[in-house]
Design a protein around this motif. Sequence first.
Motif, PDB file in Angstrom:
ATOM      1  N   ALA A  84       0.687  -1.084   0.252  1.00  0.00           N
ATOM      2  CA  ALA A  84      -0.226  -0.099  -0.398  1.00  0.00           C
ATOM      3  C   ALA A  84       1.424   1.845   0.164  1.00  0.00           C
ATOM      4  O   ALA A  84       0.399   2.193  -0.665  1.00  0.00           O
ATOM      5  CB  ALA A  84      -1.523  -0.153   1.253  1.00  0.00           C
ATOM      6  N   ILE A  85       2.542   1.047   0.834  1.00  0.00           N
ATOM      7  CA  ILE A  85       2.960   2.276   0.959  1.00  0.00           C
ATOM      8  C   ILE A  85       3.295   2.248  -0.060  1.00  0.00           C
ATOM      9  O   ILE A  85       3.495   4.045  -0.483  1.00  0.00           O
ATOM     10  CB  ILE A  85       3.706   2.612   1.719  1.00  0.00           C
ATOM     11  CG1 ILE A  85       3.362   2.302   3.500  1.00  0.00           C
ATOM     12  CG2 ILE A  85       5.145   2.836   1.807  1.00  0.00           C
ATOM     13  CD1 ILE A  85       4.327   2.154   4.346  1.00  0.00           C
ATOM     14  N   ILE A  86       4.128   1.717  -1.151  1.00  0.00           N
ATOM     15  CA  ILE A  86       4.580   1.787  -2.634  1.00  0.00           C
ATOM     16  C   ILE A  86       3.469   2.312  -2.935  1.00  0.00           C
ATOM     17  O   ILE A  86       3.821   2.900  -4.633  1.00  0.00           O
ATOM     18  CB  ILE A  86       5.245  -0.012  -2.648  1.00  0.00           C
ATOM     19  CG1 ILE A  86       6.764   0.275  -2.312  1.00  0.00           C
ATOM     20  CG2 ILE A  86       5.691  -0.170  -4.409  1.00  0.00           C
ATOM     21  CD1 ILE A  86       7.279  -1.598  -2.564  1.00  0.00           C
ATOM     22  N   ASN A  87       2.353   1.780  -3.423  1.00  0.00           N
ATOM     23  CA  ASN A  87       1.356   2.240  -4.354  1.00  0.00           C
ATOM     24  C   ASN A  87       1.169   3.285  -4.235  1.00  0.00           C
ATOM     25  O   ASN A  87       0.902   3.793  -5.376  1.00  0.00           O
ATOM     26  CB  ASN A  87       0.548   1.317  -3.918  1.00  0.00           C
ATOM     27  CG  ASN A  87      -1.179   1.131  -5.850  1.00  0.00           C
ATOM     28  OD1 ASN A  87      -0.401   1.433  -6.653  1.00  0.00           O
ATOM     29  ND2 ASN A  87      -2.414   0.936  -5.240  1.00  0.00           N
ATOM     30  N   GLY A  88       0.923   4.043  -3.419  1.00  0.00           N
ATOM     31  CA  GLY A  88       0.436   5.368  -3.392  1.00  0.00           C
ATOM     32  C   GLY A  88       1.630   5.844  -3.367  1.00  0.00           C
ATOM     33  O   GLY A  88       1.563   7.030  -4.502  1.00  0.00           O
ATOM     34  N   ALA A  89       2.995   5.689  -3.086  1.00  0.00           N
ATOM     35  CA  ALA A  89       4.649   6.301  -3.731  1.00  0.00           C
ATOM     36  C   ALA A  89       4.442   6.436  -5.344  1.00  0.00           C
ATOM     37  O   ALA A  89       4.457   7.360  -5.604  1.00  0.00           O
ATOM     38  CB  ALA A  89       5.679   5.835  -2.836  1.00  0.00           C
ATOM     39  N   LEU A  90       3.892   5.605  -5.437  1.00  0.00           N
ATOM     40  CA  LEU A  90       4.176   5.846  -7.439  1.00  0.00           C
ATOM     41  C   LEU A  90       2.966   6.275  -7.626  1.00  0.00           C
ATOM     42  O   LEU A  90       3.042   7.856  -9.116  1.00  0.00           O
ATOM     43  CB  LEU A  90       3.577   4.345  -7.849  1.00  0.00           C
ATOM     44  CG  LEU A  90       4.666   3.053  -7.256  1.00  0.00           C
ATOM     45  CD1 LEU A  90       4.928   1.797  -8.149  1.00  0.00           C
ATOM     46  CD2 LEU A  90       6.013   3.585  -8.406  1.00  0.00           C
TER      47      LEU A  90
END
Length: 83
Positions: free
Chosen positions: A57-63
């Motif tokens: 979820a954190i990586i998806n938000g950053a992307l």
Amino acid sequence: MNGRNFNTGIPGVDFLITFLQGRVQRARSGELDRGASAVEWVIISAVVVAIVGAVAAIINGALDTGANKVKDCIEGADAGSTC
């Protein structure tokens, strides 16, 4: 009872006594520890899955944030400026 055959003449009661004797013997032998070990593995697996989900979820938000910045830069770009 202690390992002796116990016969009441009532099949249901005899079965129940035999079943309970087997359960007591398994509990005393430590054979029930396998179930506790399985529960521990399930809990550990659930924690790992939760951590992986949080990281995803954190990586998806950053992307998403990065992609929106690039999109805004492309839309607002002109020949004389850079983002």
